[in-house]
Design a protein around this motif. Structure first.
Motif, short mmCIF file in Angstrom:
data_model
loop_
_atom_site.label_atom_id
_atom_site.label_comp_id
_atom_site.label_asym_id
_atom_site.label_seq_id
_atom_site.Cartn_x
_atom_site.Cartn_y
_atom_site.Cartn_z
N ILE A 1 -18.51 50.12 50.01
CA ILE A 1 -17.63 49.03 49.59
C ILE A 1 -18.44 47.74 49.64
N LYS A 2 -18.35 46.94 48.59
CA LYS A 2 -19.10 45.69 48.52
C LYS A 2 -18.12 44.51 48.55
N LYS A 3 -18.19 43.73 49.61
CA LYS A 3 -17.37 42.52 49.68
C LYS A 3 -18.12 41.41 48.94
N ILE A 4 -17.68 41.12 47.73
CA ILE A 4 -18.40 40.20 46.85
C ILE A 4 -17.54 38.97 46.59
N THR A 5 -18.16 37.82 46.69
CA THR A 5 -17.50 36.55 46.41
C THR A 5 -17.95 36.03 45.05
N LEU A 6 -17.01 35.58 44.26
CA LEU A 6 -17.32 34.97 42.96
C LEU A 6 -16.98 33.49 43.02
N SER A 7 -17.88 32.68 42.50
CA SER A 7 -17.69 31.23 42.49
C SER A 7 -17.99 30.68 41.10
N ASP A 8 -17.12 29.79 40.62
CA ASP A 8 -17.40 29.13 39.34
C ASP A 8 -17.89 27.70 39.54
N GLY A 9 -18.23 27.37 40.78
CA GLY A 9 -18.71 26.05 41.11
C GLY A 9 -17.66 25.14 41.72
N SER A 10 -16.39 25.41 41.42
CA SER A 10 -15.32 24.62 42.01
C SER A 10 -14.33 25.47 42.78
N LYS A 11 -14.18 26.73 42.38
CA LYS A 11 -13.28 27.65 43.07
C LYS A 11 -14.03 28.93 43.37
N HIS A 12 -13.56 29.61 44.42
CA HIS A 12 -14.18 30.88 44.76
C HIS A 12 -13.14 31.82 45.34
N PHE A 13 -13.46 33.10 45.33
CA PHE A 13 -12.58 34.12 45.88
C PHE A 13 -13.43 35.35 46.20
N SER A 14 -12.91 36.20 47.06
CA SER A 14 -13.63 37.41 47.47
C SER A 14 -12.77 38.63 47.22
N TYR A 15 -13.45 39.75 47.01
CA TYR A 15 -12.73 41.01 46.81
C TYR A 15 -13.63 42.15 47.29
N ASP A 16 -13.02 43.11 47.97
CA ASP A 16 -13.75 44.29 48.42
C ASP A 16 -13.82 45.30 47.28
N VAL A 17 -14.98 45.36 46.64
CA VAL A 17 -15.16 46.25 45.49
C VAL A 17 -15.36 47.68 45.98
N PRO A 18 -14.49 48.61 45.60
CA PRO A 18 -14.63 49.98 46.09
C PRO A 18 -15.96 50.60 45.66
N SER A 19 -16.40 51.58 46.43
CA SER A 19 -17.60 52.31 46.04
C SER A 19 -17.34 53.05 44.74
N LYS A 20 -18.41 53.21 43.94
CA LYS A 20 -18.33 53.94 42.68
C LYS A 20 -17.14 53.47 41.85
N SER A 21 -17.18 52.20 41.47
CA SER A 21 -16.04 51.65 40.74
C SER A 21 -16.49 50.60 39.75
N ILE A 22 -15.56 50.23 38.87
CA ILE A 22 -15.70 49.09 37.97
C ILE A 22 -14.56 48.13 38.28
N VAL A 23 -14.89 46.85 38.38
CA VAL A 23 -13.87 45.82 38.56
C VAL A 23 -14.09 44.74 37.49
N SER A 24 -13.02 44.40 36.80
CA SER A 24 -13.05 43.29 35.83
C SER A 24 -12.19 42.17 36.35
N TYR A 25 -12.69 40.94 36.25
CA TYR A 25 -11.98 39.76 36.76
C TYR A 25 -11.77 38.75 35.61
N ARG A 26 -10.67 38.02 35.70
CA ARG A 26 -10.44 36.90 34.78
C ARG A 26 -9.66 35.83 35.51
N TRP A 27 -10.09 34.57 35.37
CA TRP A 27 -9.39 33.49 36.04
C TRP A 27 -9.58 32.16 35.31
N LYS A 28 -8.70 31.23 35.54
CA LYS A 28 -8.80 29.90 34.95
C LYS A 28 -9.65 29.00 35.82
#
Length: 500
Positions: free
Chosen positions: A473-500
């Protein structure tokens, strides 16, 4: 005891009726509906889609909020919207005659439900780009072109278009009016073929042969008439390729067309004919494998065509398949002519690559086909048949007998659907990366087995598609420079994200 048995019969009858209702509603028989978990958020700042190789999460839609805490994570991926790459045209699959035959075997309600799940921007994946054959392919119901007898009065759309392709495309366009459609011929009319360019003897075969230069103008007219005929039926053709797999003589319907021939055909006939007809349909050359089928004289096929400025002026770019060679060829062709576009137009799964084993194929196909082509400058990703039946058909003798569809429809009931890796790969891209999006730069976290690509959509939302091909499991944080969030990405998986 008698009353007890009567009660059991009543319970059994009720369960049977309930099962009939569920089946009538089109639920995948292999995947019973899951109860709504009141603890799972139904809205949030970020929308996610998650699929695991074990199907424990099956394109699961989730929501999370931005973090209010200071971002101190070393596993942060930071988006850089000032670093831009290619614009994205869309993602989808081939709508072959076989696909349409199978779709038309479904009930109207089941077909509509599946097409909405696949193509709707609001109710599904939002797939946005499809490929169709100009005439027959190896996944057609018969071998034909739309001009099998000389004389322009004999041109016409055939039963496969009228009864299957066009009705299905109309249903899809009603769901997603912005759908892009690419057309590719597997063969010209046989009366335009010769055995070779030296002897120029008639070659009355669906398979192999070459285009007679004396018929370049006729073949250019064929493309124009086909585009116009489809338009007359409400089907706008966004782009074409001059020939599917031009270096493959062996397909059930095929034509050998060297880069020299394709350059001459585009320059003298196809390009001028489209222009004179006032058609803005894009032309993508090549439409074949990364390795040019190991024919040394055909290496760099698209780049060789571009060497003639008069031919290049008609050409938007090049299309590629992955049945041989490496995706790095996309970057090589891009570097040779960066102003020309690249699209990826065909790949298949089948018995030869353990095609229905999601645990293997989901990881490999997202790495090589989905993110792999995009990170090498491709503007579109299109896989082969959207839908085949459980006997891998219908198909043509001499074509692929061992291919699976992006989904496979049970021939026993024309209702139960098995979703394969290609359906998820395309869905994870199309759900968050919208036509017109621009691929953007990233910095920060990287790791072996973790692949991703980031985008800025036309509506100013950000998107990121990430593959975790590790056992952790990969706990990965995404940042767009002003906002950020984290999600525990399951092993052997694909995750797609979309945000304003």
């Amino acid at each position: 005891m008698k009353k007890y048995m009567q009660n059991l019969k009543c319970v059994a009858l009720a369960l049977c009726l309930l099962g009939s209702i569920v089946t009538a509603c089109g639920t995948d028989k292999s995947e019973p509906e899951k109860p709504v978990d009141p603890e799972v958020p139904t809205s949030g700042d970020v929308t996610l889609f998650v699929t695991t190789a074990t199907r424990s999460q099956d394109f699961a839609k989730k929501f999370i909020d931005f973090s209010s805490k200071s971002n101190m994570s070393p596993n942060t991926i930071t988006l850089n919207p000032t670093q831009t790459f290619q614009s994205m045209d869309g993602f989808g699959a081939a709508i072959t005659g076989s696909t349409c035959f199978n779709l038309m075997k479904m009930s109207q309600a089941d077909r509509t439900r599946f097409l909405k799940e696949t193509f709707s921007e609001t109710e599904g994946m939002g797939q946005s780009y499809v490929r169709i054959a100009i005439g027959c392919s190896d996944f057609s119901l018969s071998e034909y072109t739309c001009w099998d007898t000389p004389g322009i009065e004999n041109f016409g759309l055939q039963n496969e278009e009228k009864s299957y392709i066009i009705p299905v495309l109309k249903e899809i366009l009603a769901i997603n009016p912005q759908l892009k459609i690419l057309g590719s011929p597997w063969t010209p009319p046989r009366w335009m073929k010769v055995n070779n360019l030296k002897d120029l003897q008639p070659f009355n075969s669906w398979t192999s042969g070459q285009l007679n230069p004396a018929h370049y103008q006729d073949y250019g007219t064929y493309f124009v008439k086909w585009i116009q005929a489809m338009s007359g039926n409400g089907i706008k053709i966004y782009a074409i390729t001059p020939q599917n797999e031009p270096l493959n003589r062996a397909n059930s319907a095929s034509l050998y067309m060297s880069w020299e021939e394709q350059q001459a055909f585009v320059k003298t006939a196809l390009g001028p004919k489209l222009k004179t007809a006032g058609l803005d349909t894009k032309i993508y050359v090549f439409d074949h494998n990364y390795n040019y089928d190991d024919i040394a004289s055909q290496n760099d096929y698209p780049a060789r065509i571009y060497e003639d400025p008069a031919a290049a002026a008609y050409i938007a770019g090049a299309a590629f398949h992955n049945y041989g060679g490496d995706k790095a060829e996309l970057a090589d062709i891009h570097n040779k002519r960066p102003e020309k576009e690249l699209i990826f137009t065909e790949t298949s799964i089948g018995t030869w690559n353990d095609g229905q084993n999601l645990a293997t194929r989901l990881m490999e196909d997202m790495k090589e086909v989905g993110l792999g082509t995009i990170n090498n400058w491709s503007r579109a990703v299109i896989v082969w048949n959207l839908m085949l039946d459980t006997e891998r058909g219908p198909n043509r003798a001499g074509g692929c007998q061992t291919c699976y569809g992006a989904v496979d429809l049970a021939k026993s009931d024309y209702k139960t659907i098995k979703k394969n890796s290609h359906y998820y790969v395309i869905g994870h891209l199309s759900a968050v990366v919208k036509p017109g999006a621009v691929r953007i730069g990233t910095s920060g976290y990287s790791a072996e087995g973790v692949t991703y690509s980031a985008f800025k959509n036309p509506d100013n939302t950000y998107a990121l598609v990430l593959l975790n091909n590790t056992n952790d499991i990969k706990k990965i944080t995404l940042s767009d420079g002003s906002k950020h969030f984290s999600y525990d990405v399951p092993s052997k998986s694909i995750v797609s994200y979309r945000w304003k």
